[in-house]
Write an enzyme that holds these catalytic residues in place. Structure first.
Site, PDB file in Angstrom:
ATOM      1  N   ASP A   1       0.855  -1.281   0.027  1.00 46.61           N
ATOM      2  CA  ASP A   1       0.133   0.175  -0.006  1.00 46.61           C
ATOM      3  C   ASP A   1       0.803   1.329  -0.002  1.00 46.61           C
ATOM      4  OD1 ASP A   1      -2.652  -0.523  -0.005  1.00 46.61           O
ATOM      5  OD2 ASP A   1      -2.758  -0.912   1.988  1.00 46.61           O
TER       6      ASP A   1
HETATM    7  C1  GLC Z   1      -0.577   2.449   5.547  1.00 46.95           C
HETATM    8  C2  GLC Z   1       0.149   1.425   6.247  1.00 46.95           C
HETATM    9  C3  GLC Z   1       0.021   0.246   5.704  1.00 46.95           C
HETATM   10  C4  GLC Z   1      -1.684  -0.119   5.465  1.00 46.95           C
HETATM   11  C5  GLC Z   1      -2.135   1.204   4.816  1.00 46.95           C
HETATM   12  C6  GLC Z   1      -3.669   0.869   4.839  1.00 46.95           C
HETATM   13  O1  GLC Z   1      -0.197   2.793   4.433  1.00 46.95           O
HETATM   14  O2  GLC Z   1       1.589   1.536   6.525  1.00 46.95           O
HETATM   15  O3  GLC Z   1       0.438  -0.997   6.123  1.00 46.95           O
HETATM   16  O4  GLC Z   1      -1.706  -0.957   4.496  1.00 46.95           O
HETATM   17  O5  GLC Z   1      -1.960   2.209   5.709  1.00 46.95           O
HETATM   18  O6  GLC Z   1      -4.538   1.979   4.156  1.00 46.95           O
HETATM   19  C1  GLC Z   2      -1.557  -3.637   5.438  1.00 48.82           C
HETATM   20  C2  GLC Z   2      -2.760  -3.857   4.678  1.00 48.82           C
HETATM   21  C3  GLC Z   2      -2.506  -4.623   3.278  1.00 48.82           C
HETATM   22  C4  GLC Z   2      -1.527  -4.138   2.733  1.00 48.82           C
HETATM   23  C5  GLC Z   2      -0.229  -4.258   3.589  1.00 48.82           C
HETATM   24  C6  GLC Z   2       0.999  -3.639   3.120  1.00 48.82           C
HETATM   25  O1  GLC Z   2      -1.324  -4.910   6.132  1.00 48.82           O
HETATM   26  O2  GLC Z   2      -3.677  -4.006   5.226  1.00 48.82           O
HETATM   27  O3  GLC Z   2      -3.548  -4.583   2.633  1.00 48.82           O
HETATM   28  O4  GLC Z   2      -1.051  -5.300   1.670  1.00 48.82           O
HETATM   29  O5  GLC Z   2      -0.323  -3.598   4.797  1.00 48.82           O
HETATM   30  O6  GLC Z   2       1.080  -2.331   2.605  1.00 48.82           O
END
Ligand code: GLC
Ligand code: GLC
Length: 820
Positions: A489
């Site tokens: 993400d």
């Molecule tokens: C932030 C976190 C990530 C997560 C995302 C969800 O970017 O670092 O881990 O997946 O929020 O929106």
């Molecule tokens: C968080 C989010 C997931 C994402 C991950 C890596 O766990 O829930 O959707 O893939 O972060 O950013």
């Protein structure tokens, strides 16, 4: 065993023996519609279906001390006040024990010979939680009767947890309660548009008094550690309008030495039909509460419900049991990992100690992956979830990134455009079909989130459009476009944000021509894996031409990866919006990322030409640490607008070179694909929570469930975990250990037996329910190899290959496989 607690394997409980754990160690109550989180000091909250929209209890994230508000019992014994959960008074206890079990938590505290034991659980089929209380005097015989006052206490949340923490100008004036003997009803907004209310009721004893206003029970300038009513030993038994609402019941007990008194509290949620909201003008219709009181008013009924809950978990966990030589592996795979998988199914990423319950609902990619860990436990629920998820896909193939569990509607604020999202659906559907054999799901009509019902598409259409979306949206190298982000993400290649506070994921235009450059190698690998899943589904349903087409689409994508993303020693991660490679030796700092190594191999790229092996060797040399594998190296040391959020974290944390345990499991699987069982197990154990008991003061999070992240080597606190419970690591870890390392894998044509274990293991066995039969599978490893089934006998008859055929007679199948 560590200084805070230990596993009780027979009871399937984690036992915490001192309350001041490095962080609150939590558990979950509920497995259907009513849920709660509960810490080892009774902190937490509950909600009906949706942690944001139907919150019953107020909880204070960010409070000091941490983990404030919960399901508290106060004891007043003479001038001493204390809690069996230690908090909030933190009066020193003579004995404390918290047992987190499957769907329940039992906390016992003892002081000056008085013991209070409370077991919290949500009964099956009920929208409520029980606080089952036993008070015992351990004073020696002959001593006088002990008089104590016991108070049950909670604070109500005004339903919408987000509004509850922000909209004080309104909320301080809308709160409303009703009370009757032994029961308090939280009825805020019921008089207008709501059709639901909550109750907190006492059974097994007569309440001496009750309280509904926080100001009276706690005080305005006082804390929960010194509530006025408890200090005074008296509640005022008054109703309240507005301000902050609480529920409290006072019971006075006379305990003879050796005597135990039992009582219980029920905290629950009810709905009424619109035309039967009131029993008299202005008085809430309590019929649903009376029904609950009849079903759970007695101690015997409470016991019966508790036994049913125990049985529910025993039955579930009987679907898969492994007998393995490593105790930590056994604990995780047989109990805690599967339990955590069910929790992620229920809650996605919504409510935990790290997830506030208001930020995120159900994630599209998250929930699809969560299904991989539960299809063997609750196939019908998995089926429904698949259909719910597909219903949030749009007709162009993109998907709402999240949806609210209460409404099942896509979250429009976040929208779509995370280009890995569509491709997780083929994986979850294949996993469901391989487990159940139910291909009828493909014909289910679901429709698209942006279309009227008349255009209802089938699940198969959704799957096809997912694949088509990736094919249609490729960039200059022929790799899939990344959009807002892929699985990571925080790799936001189209964002270029320079405005503080702006969402990295939403900033930046992903519809214009400029967004048609940044590409993801990880999505390319995922695409190959998704095509493989789809090809197998087509073969099962006799659509050979389509199957062939998909196999060739995957083959083409593999060639694109080899041609454009092989960096010499490992796979590149992506191309940025200027077309420059990321995760390459051409980067100033020779970067390497984990995801593209894993997904290229899971997508079967470079398996036969040494590239996969070389990539995994680089992972070991450059990314692996004793605490797991880091997401990338080197860490980003400055903010880089062209890469987005990943560079926003300090080095070593989260996606910036933290150990993101989720993707570690993919590398474990990749190692098994290449046959390296010792390496796969070493990686498995490096992130295994049970194995963290040895370093718990560094690790800090619960040693019985996975955390999303452990700080990497660049961090100030390497080895420190964060964000426990709600992580895709749960499902993928179960897939990795059960299907790839222990290697019993449901396939389209039956169970595949394909272990990849440490050479030193002489064998193990697995018991598994599969398509209505019980399989007893014994694996022998007399030659000390990692992988390779040399012989397979089924009910003492040898068969060719390593797939257990589906049409065997009887309900029990006994299988012996020899490796070598
Ligand atoms: C932030 C976190 C990530 C997560 C995302 C969800 O970017 O670092 O881990 O997946 O929020 O929106
Ligand atoms: C968080 C989010 C997931 C994402 C991950 C890596 O766990 O829930 O959707 O893939 O972060 O950013």
């Amino acid at each position: 065993m560590n200084r805070y607690g230990h596993f009780d394997d027979d009871a399937r409980e984690y036992v915490i023996t001192r309350p001041d754990t490095p962080l609150p160690w939590i558990n979950y109550l509920g497995c259907e519609d009513f849920f709660g989180i509960i810490s080892n000091t009774a902190g937490g909250y509950c909600f009906y279906r949706d942690a944001r929209l139907r919150r019953l209890m107020r909880y204070r994230y960010n409070n000091v001390p941490l983990d404030s508000n919960g399901r508290y019992l106060y004891v007043k014994d003479g001038d001493t006040i204390w809690n069996p959960s230690w908090k909030p008074t933190r009066t020193e206890l003579d004995r404390y024990e918290c047992r987190h079990g499957l769907g329940y938590t039992q906390i016992t505290g003892q002081k000056d010979g008085i013991e209070v034991c409370v077991r919290y659980f949500v009964p099956l089929g009920q929208n409520l939680e029980v606080w089952d209380v036993r008070v015992t005097s351990h004073r020696p015989a002959g001593r006088q009767t002990q008089k104590i006052s016991l108070f049950g206490f909670l604070e109500w949340c005004l339903w919408d947890a987000q509004d509850d923490t922000t909209n004080f100008q309104r909320n301080f004036s809308i709160g409303q309660v009703e009370a009757q003997k032994n029961a308090i009803f939280h009825v805020t907004e019921y008089r207008e548009r709501r059709d639901h209310f909550a109750y907190f009721a006492l059974f097994g004893a007569d309440a001496l008094g009750f309280e509904t206003a926080r100001d009276r029970f706690v005080g305005v300038h006082d804390g929960l550690d010194k509530p006025r009513a408890v200090l005074a030993g008296k509640c005022e038994s008054k109703l309240t309008l507005g301000w902050a609402l609480v529920g409290a019941h006072q019971v006075d007990l006379d305990l003879q030495p050796g005597q135990t008194k039992r009582l219980h509290l029920l905290l629950g949620y009810c709905e009424n039909p619109q035309n039967r909201k009131f029993e008299k003008p202005g008085v809430v219709n309590k019929a649903p509460f009376r029904k609950v009181a009849a079903a759970l008013g007695s101690a015997a009924q409470v016991d019966e419900h508790f036994q049913k809950l125990k049985q529910y978990w025993s039955d579930l966990l009987s679907h898969y049991k492994a007998n393995v030589p490593d105790r930590n592996v056994a604990r995780m795979v047989n109990v805690w990992n599967q339990y955590q998988c069910m929790t992620t199914l229920n809650l996605s990423r919504s409510a935990s100690y790290f997830e506030s319950g208001i930020g995120r609902g159900m994630g599209y990619r998250d929930s699809n992956q969560d299904l991989l860990g539960v299809v063997h436990l609750v196939p019908e629920r998995a089926r429904q979830r698949i259909l719910d998820l597909a219903a949030t896909q749009l007709s162009d193939g993109t998907c709402y990134h999240q949806y609210q569990p209460l409404t099942k509607k896509g979250n429009t604020a976040l929208g779509s455009g995370f280009n890995d999202d569509p491709l997780w659906l083929p994986l979850s559907v294949a996993s469901y079909i391989n487990e159940t054999g139910d291909t009828t799901i493909l014909a289910q009509r679901i429709g698209y989130a942006d279309k009227e019902n008349k255009d209802r598409a089938t699940l198969l259409d959704h799957l096809e459009i997912s694949i088509a979306y990736t094919l249609k949206n490729r960039g200059p190298h022929g790799l899939p476009l990344i959009g807002h982000a892929d699985w990571n993400d925080c790799l936001n290649l189209n964002c270029f944000s320079q405005t503080p506070g702006e969402s990295f994921q939403l900033a930046g235009d992903i519809s214009g021509p400029k967004a048609r450059i940044a590409e993801s190698v990880m999505i390319a690998g995922l695409f190959c894996a998704a095509c493989q899943c789809m090809a197998e589904i087509y073969e099962l349903t006799r659509k050979t031409a389509k199957s062939r087409a998909l196999r060739s689409a995957a083959e083409k994508m593999r060639r694109v990866i080899l041609k454009t993303a092989w960096d010499g020693k490992w796979f590149r991660r992506a191309y940025d919006a200027l077309g420059k490679p990321i995760g390459s030796k051409t980067n100033k700092q020779r970067r390497i990322f984990i995801e593209s190594q894993a997904w290229s191999i899971l997508g079967r790229v470079g398996l036969n030409d040494g590239k996969a092996l070389a990539a995994l060797d680089c992972v070991r040399q450059q990314l692996a640490t004793p605490n797991g594998i880091m997401l990338q190296q080197p860490a980003f040391s400055t903010y880089r607008g062209e890469y987005g959020e990943i560079t926003s974290y300090p080095p070593g944390y989260k996606e910036n070179a933290g150990i993101f345990t989720h993707n570690n499991t993919w590398i474990q699987i990749a190692e098994t694909i290449l046959g390296r069982g010792d390496q796969a197990m070493a990686y498995y154990l490096s992130i295994c929570p049970a194995a963290k008991e040895r370093q718990i003061d560094t690790y800090r999070c619960e040693p019985y469930v996975y955390s999303q992240m452990t700080a990497g080597k660049d961090a100030l606190t390497p080895g420190e975990a964060k964000n426990s419970w709600l992580t895709g690591t749960a499902a993928w870890s179960f897939v990795s250990i059960s299907q790839y390392i222990l290697g019993i894998r449901p396939g389209p044509r039956g169970l595949v037996v394909d272990p990849c274990i440490p050479k030193s293991w002489s064998g193990f066995s697995v018991q598994r329910i599969y398509r209505g039969k019980m399989y007893q599978i014994e694996i022998k490893n007399p030659r000390g190899v990692c992988k390779g089934v040399r012989s397979l006998t089924i009910d003492r008859k040898a068969i060719n290959g390593n797939v257990i055929p589906l049409n065997l007679p009887g309900k029990q199948v006994s299988v012996v496989a020899e490796l070598g």
